[in-house]
Design an enzyme around this catalytic site. Structure first.
Site, PDB file in Angstrom:
ATOM      1  N   LYS A  67       4.819   8.067  -6.432  1.00 48.68           N
ATOM      2  CA  LYS A  67       3.458   7.266  -7.151  1.00 48.68           C
ATOM      3  C   LYS A  67       2.961   7.544  -5.434  1.00 48.68           C
ATOM      4  O   LYS A  67       1.863   7.280  -5.786  1.00 48.68           O
ATOM      5  CB  LYS A  67       4.445   6.265  -6.985  1.00 48.68           C
ATOM      6  CG  LYS A  67       3.377   4.894  -7.445  1.00 48.68           C
ATOM      7  CD  LYS A  67       1.876   4.860  -7.682  1.00 48.68           C
ATOM      8  CE  LYS A  67       1.597   4.100  -8.434  1.00 48.68           C
ATOM      9  NZ  LYS A  67       1.418   2.762  -8.501  1.00 48.68           N
TER      10      LYS A  67
ATOM     11  N   LYS B   1      -2.945  -1.845   0.095  1.00 49.98           N
ATOM     12  CA  LYS B   1      -1.349  -1.822   0.297  1.00 49.98           C
ATOM     13  C   LYS B   1      -0.774  -0.234   0.049  1.00 49.98           C
ATOM     14  O   LYS B   1      -0.072   0.170   1.751  1.00 49.98           O
ATOM     15  CB  LYS B   1      -1.008  -3.064  -0.520  1.00 49.98           C
ATOM     16  CG  LYS B   1       0.347  -3.233  -0.109  1.00 49.98           C
ATOM     17  CD  LYS B   1       1.587  -2.117  -0.648  1.00 49.98           C
ATOM     18  CE  LYS B   1       1.611  -2.643  -2.010  1.00 49.98           C
ATOM     19  NZ  LYS B   1       2.738  -1.580  -3.210  1.00 49.98           N
TER      20      LYS B   1
END
Length: 293
Positions: free
Chosen positions: A169, A237
């Site tokens: 990811k 983030k």
């Protein structure tokens, strides 16, 4: 199956609904007005993550960041206090691969399985059950979780052991973050040079530069529609996770680092809750252009 689902945000709500549509019984936590429809659909509201875990065979989490996963799993009234041997946790958040392996070890100590299964595809993919799901864990645990993944996604890949899903990811987010920045620069360049950015985008879509980000985010940039499909705050983030993970393994990723800094600037401008395509606003400000929206 009896499924606990923790994290009813922009992504979690439609994912939970798709699980229910596939015939699974859901137990959910922190029901707000926007997620009340799940209760009306038949989900059972629970007061705490502990209560969710007590009722469920498998607990799915999809929350914002590493500390949030840790809190819902191991905090006061966290899921770990309601888990028992043979149950499984599937974390579909995007968090640190290092912390992921630590969480899995803690759950293994009480006889519980763990899969990390972060997703890509945004709110559109969540609604349409077409998410890309990248899974880390054992073959046996992956086989157990696969029917649930099939109810939420279209491209489901077992990457390897626990933590590898998060690594995949983060690799995805490198491509996404840098491509959002590249599309922003391309459209800004076209505008500053006097060409019609919409026509330039149209031309690029037919060539090698064509991509879903140029298509979807490029249109958002042109139309100034920055309602979040995936917020700048969350994209930043993820870029920070990339940069930190690269530092841990002694790897230089200069463009990922610079994109993180541009997103820091965007958040400092007040764009943190806008879609990540709003990065173009920061580049426009750096170019001395007035904001059009």
């Amino acid at each position: 199956m009896k499924i606990g689902f923790i994290g009813l945000g922009l992504m979690g709500r439609p994912m939970a609904a798709n699980l229910m549509d596939a015939g699974h019984e859901l137990f959910i936590n922190r029901v707000k007005p926007v997620s009340q429809f799940l209760v009306e659909k038949g989900a059972t509201a629970c007061d705490t993550p502990k209560a969710v875990a007590e009722a469920a065979e498998i607990v799915i989490t999809i929350v914002s960041d590493t500390p949030d996963v840790e809190a819902v799993l191991f905090g006061e009234n966290g899921a770990v206090h309601g888990l028992s041997k043979g149950k499984m946790v599937i974390d579909m958040s995007t968090i640190s691969p290092v912390a992921t392996r630590d969480f899995a070890d803690k759950l293994a100590a009480i006889g519980c399985a763990y899969l990390d299964a972060p997703v890509s595809g945004g709110d559109i993919g969540a609604k349409n059950a077409t998410l890309t799901i990248m899974v880390g864990g054992s073959d046996e645990d992956f086989a157990r979780g696969k029917p649930l993944f099939e109810a939420m996604g279209k491209t489901i890949t077992h990457i390897g052991p626990v933590g590898d899903g998060q690594t995949a990811k983060l690799a995805n987010q490198i491509v996404v973050g840098l491509t959002v920045e590249a599309v922003s620069e391309a459209l800004l360049f076209a505008k500053k040079a006097g060409a019609d950015p919409a026509k330039v985008r149209e031309a690029l879509m037919g060539g090698f530069a064509g991509s879903p980000i140029l298509k979807i985010h490029g249109e958002r940039m042109l139309n100034r529609t920055f309602d979040p499909g995936f917020s700048m705050r969350l994209q930043r983030k993820d870029m920070a996770l990339v940069v930190n993970a690269a530092r841990e393994i002694g790897l230089a990723l200069p463009n990922a680092a610079s994109t993180e800094q541009l997103m820091n600037a965007a958040i400092a401008r007040g764009d943190g809750e806008l879609d990540n395509s709003a990065l173009i606003r920061t580049l426009e400000a750096m170019a001395g252009l007035k904001d059009e929206a």
